[in-house]
Design a protein around this motif. Structure first.
Motif, mmCIF file in Angstrom:
data_model
loop_
_atom_site.group_PDB
_atom_site.id
_atom_site.type_symbol
_atom_site.label_atom_id
_atom_site.label_comp_id
_atom_site.label_asym_id
_atom_site.label_seq_id
_atom_site.Cartn_x
_atom_site.Cartn_y
_atom_site.Cartn_z
ATOM 1 N N LYS A 132 81.668 55.798 60.067
ATOM 2 C CA LYS A 132 82.057 54.649 60.883
ATOM 3 C C LYS A 132 81.778 54.902 62.360
ATOM 4 O O LYS A 132 82.228 55.891 62.926
ATOM 5 C CB LYS A 132 83.532 54.333 60.657
ATOM 6 N N GLU A 158 78.315 52.447 58.804
ATOM 7 C CA GLU A 158 79.083 51.215 59.029
ATOM 8 C C GLU A 158 79.426 51.151 60.509
ATOM 9 O O GLU A 158 80.205 51.958 61.014
ATOM 10 C CB GLU A 158 80.358 51.214 58.192
ATOM 11 N N TYR A 211 87.327 55.745 63.442
ATOM 12 C CA TYR A 211 85.883 55.874 63.664
ATOM 13 C C TYR A 211 85.526 57.353 63.742
ATOM 14 O O TYR A 211 86.254 58.160 64.309
ATOM 15 C CB TYR A 211 85.460 55.179 64.962
#
Length: 501
Positions: free
Chosen positions: A72, A115, A143
């Motif tokens: 992420k 992502e 993240y």
């Protein structure tokens, strides 16, 4: 070690890459790395790399399988015109296809699914960046990695919100896909909390440069001066810029007022004071031989540079688009042929791709001919750096994936970026290509600027915007004590942070 960005080499690399791609089957394939942008790959097949040219060096994790781990990324950008180099958007561009290739390669070879959450906002970028400290406060790893606006990101270092990437065994920042000039310039107390390289195009796109109207130049400069020759010989200086531009100034509408309706040798903006100081090899602060931050702005050479730039700004042949009046927009001043030279950013060149006149690109001029090297810098106010939030589920895994992402980017998104440039979006002439080599091969780091030491970034901006010409030495003296205190604290805080690793 400097990273070389030879334009033709990258163009060739992309041609090799595109000749070895194959199409995914149109039925049942998933689109890698979509993040928040969902696109049905069954309707628009995209190429995947099968035999792309790669660097001779390999990352240590090249054969590792991460078992379909979703990696992420948080992108926080101030500029809405930033390069889209993270998420496949199915827009048919060369760069977008390269993003697909890279993400597909990472997913298929190493089991990593990209992502990305893209927060691209010209007004709320600082607020968007607050996701990083919120992760620290909540101790929640939302993240793995961030590409974040410089002024928002860098203060997170001393607050402890970012991870020291230099401490990771799985991440080798000496690999050729990391920018060693940036690494060396931001490494304080043997620690690197933010950097860049092939993994991101966001610094390259905001490099300072000079755009010039070749048709207007040919019309106005009749003494035979070849500006490209000046660059080749290292004689492209602020004095030469002034000499050439001083030959172009005209009150086009004869109203006795010099504004955006008239013609000029040069158009600038307030940030060009930073650019001119840095293009001369000077900066707010640098990392000294002991590995710690040191204030460097207080010296006579800096004051001489500022005085020379101030003289340019106050000349009748120069217009600053951030202070001009008259109602003509700054892009149109250049597009209309009302400015021969424009001190700007590489990112802005694409605005002029449809103008009738021919244009070229030059590096920012040196201070004088005694200056041996080129120092090419970027807008800290618009560029983004790469970093790891401190809170990580598995920091070594993140480091390994970052090395892979940089490695795959070097043979996909990077050559795509340069080929796109060569194909006419920004570059129109062969002569400008060697100037781009100068710009990208000679990056210059002002880490004191990024840490906004004593708010010199805003002080320099105001110095030009408010026309405080002649007062720069006193501005430095007034802020000197504050700068020294801040630098001492930054050095101390980063040294203490090493205890966490």
């Amino acid at each position: 070690m400097k990273k070389s960005f030879k334009i033709l080499s990258f163009a060739l690399a992309l041609l090799m890459l595109m000749s070895t791609v194959t199409l995914l089957a149109s039925c049942g394939e998933k689109t890698p790395g979509n993040g928040t942008n969902t696109t049905d790959a069954t309707t628009t097949p995209a190429p995947v790399v099968t035999d792309a040219p790669v660097p001779e060096v390999l990352p240590g994790s090249i054969e590792k399988d991460f078992d379909d781990y979703t990696f992420k990324i948080l992108l926080v950008s101030r500029s809405t015109r930033c390069p889209k180099d993270l998420v496949f958007e199915d827009n048919g561009t060369i760069l977008d296809k390269a993003v697909y290739d890279r993400n597909a390669k990472l997913e298929e070879t190493n089991g990593v699914i990209i992502e990305a959450t893209q927060q691209i906002d010209s007004t709320n970028y600082a607020q968007n960046a607050q996701a990083i400290p919120q992760m620290y406060i909540s101790n929640e790893a939302l993240y793995d990695y961030t590409v974040c606006h410089t002024y928002s990101l860098v203060p997170f270092v001393t607050a402890g919100y970012l991870y020291n990437m230099e401490s990771l065994d799985s991440l080798d920042l000496t690999n050729p896909w990391w920018d060693q000039t940036i690494n060396d310039g931001v490494r304080i107390a043997d620690s690197i909390y933010f950097t860049s390289g092939d993994i991101s195009l966001h610094i390259n796109d905001y490099m300072y440069c000079v755009i010039f109207n070749k048709d207007l130049y040919k019309e106005e400069i009749t003494d035979g001066t070849d500006v490209y020759k000046l660059v080749e010989e290292g004689k492209w200086t602020l004095d030469e810029l002034s000499r050439l531009c001083s030959q172009v100034s005209e009150d086009l509408n004869a109203d006795d007022i010099l504004d955006s309706n008239d013609k000029y040798g040069l158009m600038t903006w307030c940030d060009e004071l930073y650019a001119s100081i840095q293009a001369a090899g000077e900066r707010v602060a640098k990392v000294n031989e002991d590995g710690y931050l040191e204030f460097t702005l207080q010296n006579e050479r800096v004051y001489a540079i500022v005085d020379k730039f101030s003289t340019i700004e106050q000349s009748d042949w120069c217009i600053n688009f951030q202070t001009m009046t008259g109602g003509v927009s700054w892009p149109n001043v250049f597009i209309n042929g009302q400015a021969m030279f424009f001190m700007s950013l590489f990112n802005e060149v694409s605005r002029f791709r449809d103008m009738d006149a021919n244009y070229g690109i030059l590096p920012n001029p040196k201070y004088d001919e005694n200056q041996k090297d080129w120092y090419c810098t970027f807008s800290a106010g618009l560029a983004n750096f790469c970093a790891m939030p401190f809170v990580q589920n598995d920091a070594e895994r993140t480091g390994a994936i970052l090395d892979l992402l940089g490695y795959y980017s070097s043979s996909t998104t990077v050559p795509a970026y340069y080929t796109k440039t060569l194909e006419g979006e920004k570059i129109r002439d062969e002569e400008s290509k060697f100037c781009l080599d100068i710009i990208f091969d000679n990056k210059f780091v002002d880490v004191g600027h990024y840490y906004t030491i004593a708010k010199f970034n805003t002080a320099m901006y105001s110095y030009v915007k408010d026309q405080q010409f002649g007062s720069f030495a006193s501005t430095v003296q007034t802020r000197l004590r504050s700068a020294e205190v801040e630098i001492k604290k930054i050095n101390s805080d980063i040294e203490k942070l090493k205890e966490q690793y």
